[in-house]
Design a protein around this motif. Structure first.
Motif, PDB file in Angstrom:
ATOM      1  N   PRO A  32      11.252  -2.349  -6.973  1.00 17.21           N
ATOM      2  CA  PRO A  32      10.528  -1.196  -7.527  1.00 17.21           C
ATOM      3  C   PRO A  32      10.304  -0.102  -6.486  1.00 17.21           C
ATOM      4  CG  PRO A  32       9.466  -3.256  -8.146  1.00 17.21           C
ATOM      5  CD  PRO A  32      10.501  -3.604  -7.116  1.00 17.21           C
ATOM      6  N   GLY A  34       7.700   1.725  -5.786  1.00 17.02           N
ATOM      7  CA  GLY A  34       6.464   1.609  -5.006  1.00 17.02           C
ATOM      8  C   GLY A  34       6.596   0.638  -3.861  1.00 17.02           C
ATOM      9  N   GLU A  35       7.305  -0.453  -4.073  1.00 13.76           N
ATOM     10  CA  GLU A  35       7.529  -1.429  -3.014  1.00 13.76           C
ATOM     11  C   GLU A  35       8.443  -0.863  -1.926  1.00 13.76           C
ATOM     12  OE1 GLU A  35       8.951  -6.133  -2.600  1.00 13.76           O
ATOM     13  OE2 GLU A  35       8.771  -5.166  -4.567  1.00 13.76           O
ATOM     14  N   THR A  79       3.948  10.915  -3.679  1.00 13.72           N
ATOM     15  CA  THR A  79       4.426  11.249  -5.024  1.00 13.72           C
ATOM     16  C   THR A  79       5.853  11.785  -4.960  1.00 13.72           C
ATOM     17  OG1 THR A  79       2.175  11.799  -5.722  1.00 13.72           O
ATOM     18  CG2 THR A  79       3.971  12.610  -7.097  1.00 13.72           C
ATOM     19  N   VAL A  82       8.259   8.797  -4.163  1.00 10.17           N
ATOM     20  CA  VAL A  82       8.527   7.910  -5.299  1.00 10.17           C
ATOM     21  C   VAL A  82       9.508   8.582  -6.268  1.00 10.17           C
ATOM     22  CG1 VAL A  82       7.522   6.856  -7.351  1.00 10.17           C
ATOM     23  CG2 VAL A  82       6.367   6.634  -5.149  1.00 10.17           C
ATOM     24  N   CYS A 194       0.846   6.566   2.935  1.00  8.58           N
ATOM     25  CA  CYS A 194       1.866   6.105   1.994  1.00  8.58           C
ATOM     26  C   CYS A 194       1.770   4.604   1.771  1.00  8.58           C
ATOM     27  CB  CYS A 194       3.260   6.460   2.513  1.00  8.58           C
ATOM     28  SG  CYS A 194       3.666   8.212   2.390  1.00  8.58           S
ATOM     29  N   SER A 198       0.905   3.155  -1.845  1.00  9.01           N
ATOM     30  CA  SER A 198       1.938   2.330  -2.487  1.00  9.01           C
ATOM     31  C   SER A 198       1.340   1.126  -3.192  1.00  9.01           C
ATOM     32  CB  SER A 198       2.970   1.865  -1.449  1.00  9.01           C
ATOM     33  OG  SER A 198       2.416   0.912  -0.557  1.00  9.01           O
ATOM     34  N   LEU A 200      -1.031   1.118  -5.149  1.00  8.01           N
ATOM     35  CA  LEU A 200      -1.390   1.485  -6.520  1.00  8.01           C
ATOM     36  C   LEU A 200      -0.314   1.068  -7.515  1.00  8.01           C
ATOM     37  CD1 LEU A 200      -2.867   5.064  -5.927  1.00  8.01           C
ATOM     38  CD2 LEU A 200      -4.131   2.934  -6.276  1.00  8.01           C
ATOM     39  N   SER A 201       0.900   0.840  -7.000  1.00  9.48           N
ATOM     40  CA  SER A 201       1.997   0.446  -7.892  1.00  9.48           C
ATOM     41  C   SER A 201       2.065  -1.061  -8.114  1.00  9.48           C
ATOM     42  CB  SER A 201       3.337   0.936  -7.328  1.00  9.48           C
ATOM     43  OG  SER A 201       3.664   0.232  -6.140  1.00  9.48           O
ATOM     44  N   LEU A 202       1.191  -1.816  -7.475  1.00 11.23           N
ATOM     45  CA  LEU A 202       1.201  -3.274  -7.636  1.00 11.23           C
ATOM     46  C   LEU A 202       1.100  -3.729  -9.098  1.00 11.23           C
ATOM     47  CD1 LEU A 202      -0.915  -4.573  -4.603  1.00 11.23           C
ATOM     48  CD2 LEU A 202       1.418  -5.269  -5.193  1.00 11.23           C
ATOM     49  N   PHE A 204       2.331  -2.505 -11.603  1.00 10.20           N
ATOM     50  CA  PHE A 204       3.589  -2.267 -12.306  1.00 10.20           C
ATOM     51  C   PHE A 204       4.684  -3.244 -11.872  1.00 10.20           C
ATOM     52  CE2 PHE A 204       1.254   1.725 -12.102  1.00 10.20           C
ATOM     53  CZ  PHE A 204       1.183   2.049 -13.452  1.00 10.20           C
ATOM     54  N   TRP A 206       5.765  -5.927  -8.343  1.00 11.35           N
ATOM     55  CA  TRP A 206       6.529  -6.014  -7.112  1.00 11.35           C
ATOM     56  C   TRP A 206       7.348  -7.294  -7.186  1.00 11.35           C
ATOM     57  CZ3 TRP A 206       4.155  -4.209  -1.857  1.00 11.35           C
ATOM     58  CH2 TRP A 206       3.724  -2.869  -1.971  1.00 11.35           C
TER      59      TRP A 206
END
Length: 311
Positions: A32, A34-35, A79, A82, A194, A198, A200-202, A204, A206
């Motif tokens: 992903p 974010g990862e 942002t 990503v 960053c 990042s 915050l995307s957990l 969604f 990883w």
């Protein structure tokens, strides 16, 4: 000043960033975004901090009077990152790079609007021509609105364009920070920001990367960190008017690596649009150089006058 060395470092930095993007594109369908941002930023801290230590600027170089400014720069920058990584995963590498050439043009416009910088008619005209080039690049990918439901490239083109907008805002924030902040502080706090954003995307999702993907993620961070250091050093060794046009060599690396590794060829629209954007960007830099040469004698004369009066 060492313009030849500065130009050489700039060229190597564009190659490092191209390697970073190749790594991201390779793992794009398995890791992903974010990862990827997390690894890119966390690992990039290592060469950056080592460089500060070798320069004897650690931890003194990390002192800051504007922590909130760094938070804003990190939020905008992550942002952009990503969106950019998502675009690279969906577009030919050269096409994606070409679209992001809109960022310097937007920076000129935002600098006038947000920072009150004087932008003369020649630069506005060059910016307008540059945006025509961006539209030429975008058109085959966008088509009509229906394509967003069926075309990953159309979505990638939109991501790349949105990334350019956020990149331009990030550059405006960096300009503001450089008034009071050291380069090391700006780079380090951006990486740390960053890493934190990042997470915050957990929710969604990883993944646990394979051994191969893990080393590609490491390569992403190392090449990105080294590229950032070389870029920063290049601007210390040569004038911005010498360094800035060399950014466009990234399209060459993107075309070569995209064809060699992924079998991609840039579209005809990307080639034509890139030529228009590059020409407008080089003209902007040329005009800035001309203005500098015109104003320098006047500034030197004024300094001499003041000095003579003091004597």
């Amino acid at each position: 000043m060492k313009p030849l060395l500065g130009a050489s470092l700039k060229l190597v930095s564009t190659f490092c960033f191209a390697i970073m993007l190749v790594s991201i594109k390779t793992i794009g369908d398995r890791v992903p975004a974010g990862e990827v941002v997390f690894f890119r930023s966390a690992i990039a801290l290592v060469p950056v901090l080592l460089h500060l230590m070798m320069q004897g600027d650690f931890p003194r170089g990390l002192k800051t009077d504007r922590p909130f400014g760094h938070i804003i720069r990190s939020a905008v920058g992550v942002t952009s990152m990503v969106l950019w990584f998502a675009a690279v995963q969906r577009l030919p590498l050269a096409d994606g790079m070409a679209i992001t050439y809109a960022a310097p043009l937007m920076t000129v416009a935002f600098a006038a609007i947000l920072l009150g910088e004087t932008v003369r008619i020649h630069r506005w005209a060059a910016v307008a021509v540059g945006f025509v080039g961006v539209l030429v690049i975008l058109w085959p990918h966008l088509g009509d609105l229906d394509r967003f439901r069926e075309s990953q490239q159309a979505l990638g083109a939109l991501f790349a364009l949105c990334s350019s907008v956020f990149t331009a805002f990030a550059m405006i924030q960096v300009r503001s920070l450089t008034v009071t902040e050291r380069t090391g502080a700006i780079v380090v706090y951006f990486c740390i920001g960053c890493v934190l954003f990042s997470f915050l995307s957990l929710p969604f999702g990883w993944v646990v990367p394979s051994a191969r993907d893990f080393w590609l993620l490491v390569l992403t961070g190392v090449s990105g960190g080294i590229g950032q250091l070389l870029l920063t050093q290049s601007y210390r060794l040569a004038d911005a008017s010498t360094i800035a046009p060399l950014e466009y060599t990234s399209i060459v690396w993107g075309g070569i690596l995209g064809f060699w590794i992924f079998g991609e060829l840039p579209t005809g629209a990307a080639v034509i649009g890139s030529a228009i954007v590059v020409a407008s960007g080089v003209y902007i830099v040329y005009r800035e150089r001309v203005l500098q040469l015109r104003t320098r004698p006047a500034a030197e004369a004024a300094t001499a006058t003041v000095g003579g009066a003091a004597e």
